[in-house]
Scaffold this active site. Structure first.
Site, PDB file in Angstrom:
ATOM      1  N   CYS A   2      17.078   1.782   9.580  1.00  0.00           N
ATOM      2  CA  CYS A   2      18.157   2.736   9.332  1.00  0.00           C
ATOM      3  C   CYS A   2      18.710   2.621   7.914  1.00  0.00           C
ATOM      4  O   CYS A   2      18.477   1.660   7.208  1.00  0.00           O
ATOM      5  CB  CYS A   2      19.293   2.498  10.315  1.00  0.00           C
ATOM      6  SG  CYS A   2      18.798   1.923  11.942  1.00  0.00           S
ATOM      7  N   ARG A  27      13.403   6.009   5.247  1.00  0.00           N
ATOM      8  CA  ARG A  27      13.473   4.810   6.081  1.00  0.00           C
ATOM      9  C   ARG A  27      13.251   5.115   7.565  1.00  0.00           C
ATOM     10  O   ARG A  27      13.027   4.216   8.358  1.00  0.00           O
ATOM     11  CB  ARG A  27      14.837   4.119   5.897  1.00  0.00           C
ATOM     12  CG  ARG A  27      15.039   3.586   4.490  1.00  0.00           C
ATOM     13  CD  ARG A  27      16.443   3.073   4.297  1.00  0.00           C
ATOM     14  NE  ARG A  27      16.690   1.839   5.020  1.00  0.00           N
ATOM     15  CZ  ARG A  27      16.447   0.619   4.555  1.00  0.00           C
ATOM     16  NH1 ARG A  27      15.897   0.467   3.374  1.00  0.00           N
ATOM     17  NH2 ARG A  27      16.729  -0.447   5.272  1.00  0.00           N
ATOM     18  N   TRP A  74      18.038   4.695  13.508  1.00  0.00           N
ATOM     19  CA  TRP A  74      16.739   4.639  14.185  1.00  0.00           C
ATOM     20  C   TRP A  74      16.974   3.851  15.467  1.00  0.00           C
ATOM     21  O   TRP A  74      17.324   2.683  15.429  1.00  0.00           O
ATOM     22  CB  TRP A  74      15.715   3.951  13.291  1.00  0.00           C
ATOM     23  CG  TRP A  74      14.291   4.104  13.722  1.00  0.00           C
ATOM     24  CD1 TRP A  74      13.453   5.145  13.457  1.00  0.00           C
ATOM     25  CD2 TRP A  74      13.513   3.145  14.462  1.00  0.00           C
ATOM     26  NE1 TRP A  74      12.211   4.903  13.971  1.00  0.00           N
ATOM     27  CE2 TRP A  74      12.210   3.687  14.607  1.00  0.00           C
ATOM     28  CE3 TRP A  74      13.779   1.896  15.017  1.00  0.00           C
ATOM     29  CZ2 TRP A  74      11.193   3.023  15.277  1.00  0.00           C
ATOM     30  CZ3 TRP A  74      12.760   1.239  15.693  1.00  0.00           C
ATOM     31  CH2 TRP A  74      11.497   1.801  15.820  1.00  0.00           C
ATOM     32  N   ASN A 100      22.984  -1.838  10.477  1.00  0.00           N
ATOM     33  CA  ASN A 100      21.531  -1.984  10.611  1.00  0.00           C
ATOM     34  C   ASN A 100      21.255  -3.369  11.182  1.00  0.00           C
ATOM     35  O   ASN A 100      21.931  -4.343  10.824  1.00  0.00           O
ATOM     36  CB  ASN A 100      20.830  -1.888   9.255  1.00  0.00           C
ATOM     37  CG  ASN A 100      20.844  -0.500   8.688  1.00  0.00           C
ATOM     38  OD1 ASN A 100      21.223   0.453   9.352  1.00  0.00           O
ATOM     39  ND2 ASN A 100      20.440  -0.379   7.429  1.00  0.00           N
ATOM     40  N   GLY A 101      20.235  -3.468  12.039  1.00  0.00           N
ATOM     41  CA  GLY A 101      19.878  -4.763  12.606  1.00  0.00           C
ATOM     42  C   GLY A 101      19.993  -4.752  14.119  1.00  0.00           C
ATOM     43  O   GLY A 101      20.120  -3.703  14.744  1.00  0.00           O
ATOM     44  N   GLU A 491      -7.365   0.048   7.141  1.00  0.00           N
ATOM     45  CA  GLU A 491      -6.309   0.782   6.452  1.00  0.00           C
ATOM     46  C   GLU A 491      -6.497   2.292   6.604  1.00  0.00           C
ATOM     47  O   GLU A 491      -5.522   3.028   6.807  1.00  0.00           O
ATOM     48  CB  GLU A 491      -6.280   0.382   4.972  1.00  0.00           C
ATOM     49  CG  GLU A 491      -5.282   1.128   4.122  1.00  0.00           C
ATOM     50  CD  GLU A 491      -3.838   0.946   4.535  1.00  0.00           C
ATOM     51  OE1 GLU A 491      -2.992   1.714   4.053  1.00  0.00           O
ATOM     52  OE2 GLU A 491      -3.540   0.049   5.347  1.00  0.00           O
ATOM     53  N   LYS A 495      -3.744   4.781   8.296  1.00  0.00           N
ATOM     54  CA  LYS A 495      -3.167   5.955   7.637  1.00  0.00           C
ATOM     55  C   LYS A 495      -3.272   7.195   8.524  1.00  0.00           C
ATOM     56  O   LYS A 495      -2.330   7.974   8.629  1.00  0.00           O
ATOM     57  CB  LYS A 495      -3.871   6.205   6.294  1.00  0.00           C
ATOM     58  CG  LYS A 495      -3.471   5.265   5.208  1.00  0.00           C
ATOM     59  CD  LYS A 495      -2.055   5.535   4.753  1.00  0.00           C
ATOM     60  CE  LYS A 495      -1.338   4.290   4.314  1.00  0.00           C
ATOM     61  NZ  LYS A 495      -1.130   3.238   5.250  1.00  0.00           N
ATOM     62  N   GLU A 498      -0.839   6.919  11.452  1.00  0.00           N
ATOM     63  CA  GLU A 498       0.563   6.992  11.053  1.00  0.00           C
ATOM     64  C   GLU A 498       1.050   8.422  10.880  1.00  0.00           C
ATOM     65  O   GLU A 498       2.159   8.759  11.306  1.00  0.00           O
ATOM     66  CB  GLU A 498       0.776   6.239   9.731  1.00  0.00           C
ATOM     67  CG  GLU A 498       0.792   4.731   9.860  1.00  0.00           C
ATOM     68  CD  GLU A 498       0.971   4.056   8.523  1.00  0.00           C
ATOM     69  OE1 GLU A 498       1.719   3.064   8.460  1.00  0.00           O
ATOM     70  OE2 GLU A 498       0.367   4.498   7.521  1.00  0.00           O
ATOM     71  N   HIS A 514     -21.112  -4.513  19.719  1.00  0.00           N
ATOM     72  CA  HIS A 514     -20.368  -5.391  20.617  1.00  0.00           C
ATOM     73  C   HIS A 514     -19.229  -4.642  21.314  1.00  0.00           C
ATOM     74  O   HIS A 514     -18.241  -5.257  21.703  1.00  0.00           O
ATOM     75  CB  HIS A 514     -19.826  -6.595  19.844  1.00  0.00           C
ATOM     76  CG  HIS A 514     -20.898  -7.478  19.297  1.00  0.00           C
ATOM     77  ND1 HIS A 514     -21.455  -8.512  20.021  1.00  0.00           N
ATOM     78  CD2 HIS A 514     -21.554  -7.459  18.108  1.00  0.00           C
ATOM     79  CE1 HIS A 514     -22.388  -9.099  19.291  1.00  0.00           C
ATOM     80  NE2 HIS A 514     -22.460  -8.477  18.119  1.00  0.00           N
ATOM     81  N   LYS A 614      10.237   3.043   7.054  1.00  0.00           N
ATOM     82  CA  LYS A 614       9.593   2.482   5.863  1.00  0.00           C
ATOM     83  C   LYS A 614       9.665   0.966   5.847  1.00  0.00           C
ATOM     84  O   LYS A 614       8.680   0.299   5.568  1.00  0.00           O
ATOM     85  CB  LYS A 614      10.257   3.053   4.604  1.00  0.00           C
ATOM     86  CG  LYS A 614       9.603   2.609   3.301  1.00  0.00           C
ATOM     87  CD  LYS A 614       8.194   3.118   3.183  1.00  0.00           C
ATOM     88  CE  LYS A 614       7.527   2.686   1.896  1.00  0.00           C
ATOM     89  NZ  LYS A 614       6.095   3.044   1.891  1.00  0.00           N
TER      90      LYS A 614
END
Length: 619
Positions: A2, A27, A74, A100-101, A491, A495, A498, A514, A614
């Site tokens: 947040c 964020r 958030w 925040n937290g 990666e 992407k 996301e 496998h 973020k």
């Protein structure tokens, strides 16, 4: 997570707070709110949804006052809703708090407070803070905050107002970032620097268990005992224009196209007269010579950079490395000691799990070196040494330029350690650096080839969207690679997940038999990183196995490779010819752009994908 903002000064706070919150939208959030103090009354508006919803409400219900706090939430405790949005108030609506937290003991505190007669209206852990401050208030809001935070277990960054003390704005932090912006006749609180950059470039980075008391003309920092502490003012060396889109449709696209310039700047700054220099490293050369092993710890994209770093360090510096996800490292019994160099990687420098891993490693006697982007961040301050990537602000949630900047630092750190420890011949190091210096121009040429608006990758994305709908959403992506580009397979898949919400997995191509080969029929699109390398022939064999099962292949190959064309691939992406060791820096770009164009085809919010933030500053 947040975003927090706060303002105290001579101007009306509402529009400043709203604009500053907009600088923190990257964020991630699901609701937003603002509170101000006017005429010994707290005025409050908060709404579920994007900032535009809040801004529209403020058009007809504006808030007055020259002191205020704002927040983008958030959700952690309590669903996204108007009532759960911040700020939160105490029983008598005298105190407003944003947070925040996570307060881990909030249920215990809530029960205590309810027994004392406090009335709660939300499902959040944050509301406990407002009531705890109310319980302890005796005429001095800063003192009440100081006493209240001692009862809180967990992480927090808070900003607090009291209607009877409109001349004060109070902030406090523990394990969640909070900075003070120092202005002229006005001061600011924020969870990140971009929020205040339009107003000031002078900031104070608060340490854990510190409380900031702001008036319009003064900033006073205290510890939890009430003792005043001296905190240095830092000057930000980048401009607000770097946190704007500059004509690009999305921040992510802008940041992709900044990568060649950032790489060139890193090399210019760090390489002098054929040598690598890290002025901020601080760890003594004798300690670096004594290390026996390297542990690399990070999360998400930074973890993938660390995996690539392992290949580079072992290949050239001849140091054994292992790589761990931060959240796993902290909950086992890691074998690190005084002979271990721990490298922690974090774009923000505030990643909660990475910060906890850092502290665990230091307890065990390891030296800790941070690779991060944010000056003065918690990870940078708590490490024994730091190497800044100087990539500028990265606003898009999906990391791009921070990733290649982290890779660049690993190349340079490897060169530095190999030279220091004499593990490579001088001629080898010279050719290493020469090849590295070629990369910015090769990267620029590759980016020019894929300039927006329309290019071959956009066409591939269009083809995929059509196929996706024809198959009734049953298709997915596999990313396959070997050796040093295996982390890029991870990666690339990350992407795509996301920002396009398409199922995607990255695998080492040698593992295909496998398990993953069972997924291959006409449905999956398989991205095969098949650049010229020592494992090229094996990658070609993997492509043949995929085509034999009707898989759709997108091949990333070396420019001029004629052989790859004989294997019935469906789509071809070419990168310039470069030594295999350096290919990850180039391979990353089409992977980023492919994800971008797929997400654009589906019309998704590329810079602020759903459910993501973020900086992950809580567990």
């Amino acid at each position: 997570m947040c975003g927090i903002v706060g303002y105290i000064g001579g101007r009306e706070a509402q529009d400043i707070l709203l604009k500053n919150l907009s600088r923190l939208e990257y964020r991630g959030y699901d609701s937003a709110g603002i509170a101000t103090v006017k005429g010994k009354k707290i005025e409050l508006v908060k709404r579920q949804g994007k900032l535009k919803v809040l801004a529209d409400e403020l058009e007809s219900n504006s808030l007055r006052g020259a002191v205020g706090i704002g927040h983008t939430r958030w959700a952690t405790h309590g669903v996204p809703s108007d009532v759960n949005a911040h700020p939160h108030l105490d029983c008598e609506r005298k105190i407003a708090v944003v947070h925040n937290g996570i307060i881990e003991n909030y249920l215990e505190l809530k029960e205590e407070l309810k027994k004392e007669g406090h009335k709660f209206v939300s499902e959040t852990d944050t509301e406990v803070i407002a009531h705890m401050i109310e319980r302890l208030y005796e005429g001095d809001i800063a003192e009440a905050v100081r006493k209240a935070v001692k009862f809180l277990h967990g992480s927090y960054a808070i900003a607090v107002l009291h209607k009877d003390e409109p001349q004060k704005l109070v902030g406090a932090r523990r394990d969640s970032p909070l900075i003070v912006g120092v202005g002229k006749g006005e001061n600011f609180l924020a969870s990140d620097v971009p929020a205040v950059m339009e107003h000031t470039k002078e900031v104070i980075y608060l340490d854990n268990d510190e409380i900031a008391v702001l008036t319009k003309d003064r900033v006073l920092v205290k510890d939890l005992t009430g003792r005043t502490v001296s905190r240095k003012i830092s000057r930000i060396n980048w401009d607000i224009s770097q946190a704007e889109k500059s004509g690009y449709k999305h921040f992510m696209l802008k940041e992709i196209f900044e990568q060649n310039v950032i790489l060139n700047n890193i090399l210019d700054e760090r390489c002098k007269h054929g040598k690598v220099r890290f002025e901020e490293l601080k760890i003594k050369e004798k300690d670096l010579k004594a290390i026996k092993r390297i542990a690399i710890v990070a999360c998400g994209t930074a973890y993938h950079a660390g995996l690539t770093g392992k290949y580079i360090l072992e290949e050239v510096a001849k140091l054994p490395c292992w790589v761990d996800v931060s959240s796993e490292f902290r909950y086992r019994n890691p074998l690190v000691d005084k002979n271990t160099l721990m490298i922690v990687i974090s774009q923000s420098g505030e990643t909660a799990d990475t910060l906890a891993a850092l502290r665990e490693a230091k307890k065990r006697g390891a030296k800790v070196l941070a690779i991060c982007n944010v000056l003065g961040s918690s990870i940078a301050r708590e490490s024994d040494g730091v190497i800044y990537t100087h990539a500028g602000p990265e606003i898009a949630v999906a990391s791009t330029k921070a990733y290649t900047a982290q890779l660049a630092i690993f190349y340079l750190l490897t060169l530095y350690l190999a030279d220091l420890r004499k593990t490579a011949k001088p001629g080898t190091l010279k050719s290493f650096l020469k090849e590295l210096r070629r990369l910015p121009s090769l990267m620029e040429g590759l980016l020019d080839e894929y300039r927006p608006e329309y290019n071959i990758l956009a066409a591939y994305a269009q083809g995929f969207k059509k196929y996706y709908h024809e198959k009734h959403n049953k298709t997915f992506f596999l990313y396959l690679a070997r050796n040093i580009n295996y982390p890029n397979a991870l990666e690339g898949a990350l992407k795509l997940k996301e920002i396009s919400y398409i199922s995607a997995e990255g695998y080492p191509a040698g593992e295909m038999k496998h398990g993953p080969i069972a997924l291959i029929d006409e449905n999956p699109w398989v991205v095969c990183i098949a650049v010229k390398s020592r494992t090229y022939d094996k990658m070609v064999s993997n492509i043949q196995e995929i085509k034999a099962r009707n898989g759709i292949v997108i091949a990333i190959a070396t420019e001029g490779d004629k052989e790859i064309l004989h294997h019935n691939i469906n789509y071809l992406i070419e990168i310039p010819r470069v030594e295999e060791l350096f290919s990850p820096l180039l391979v990353a770009i089409p992977l980023q752009l492919l994800a971008y164009y797929v997400a654009r085809e589906f019309g998704y919010d590329i810079d602020q994908p759903r459910n993501l933030a973020k900086s992950v500053t809580v567990e």
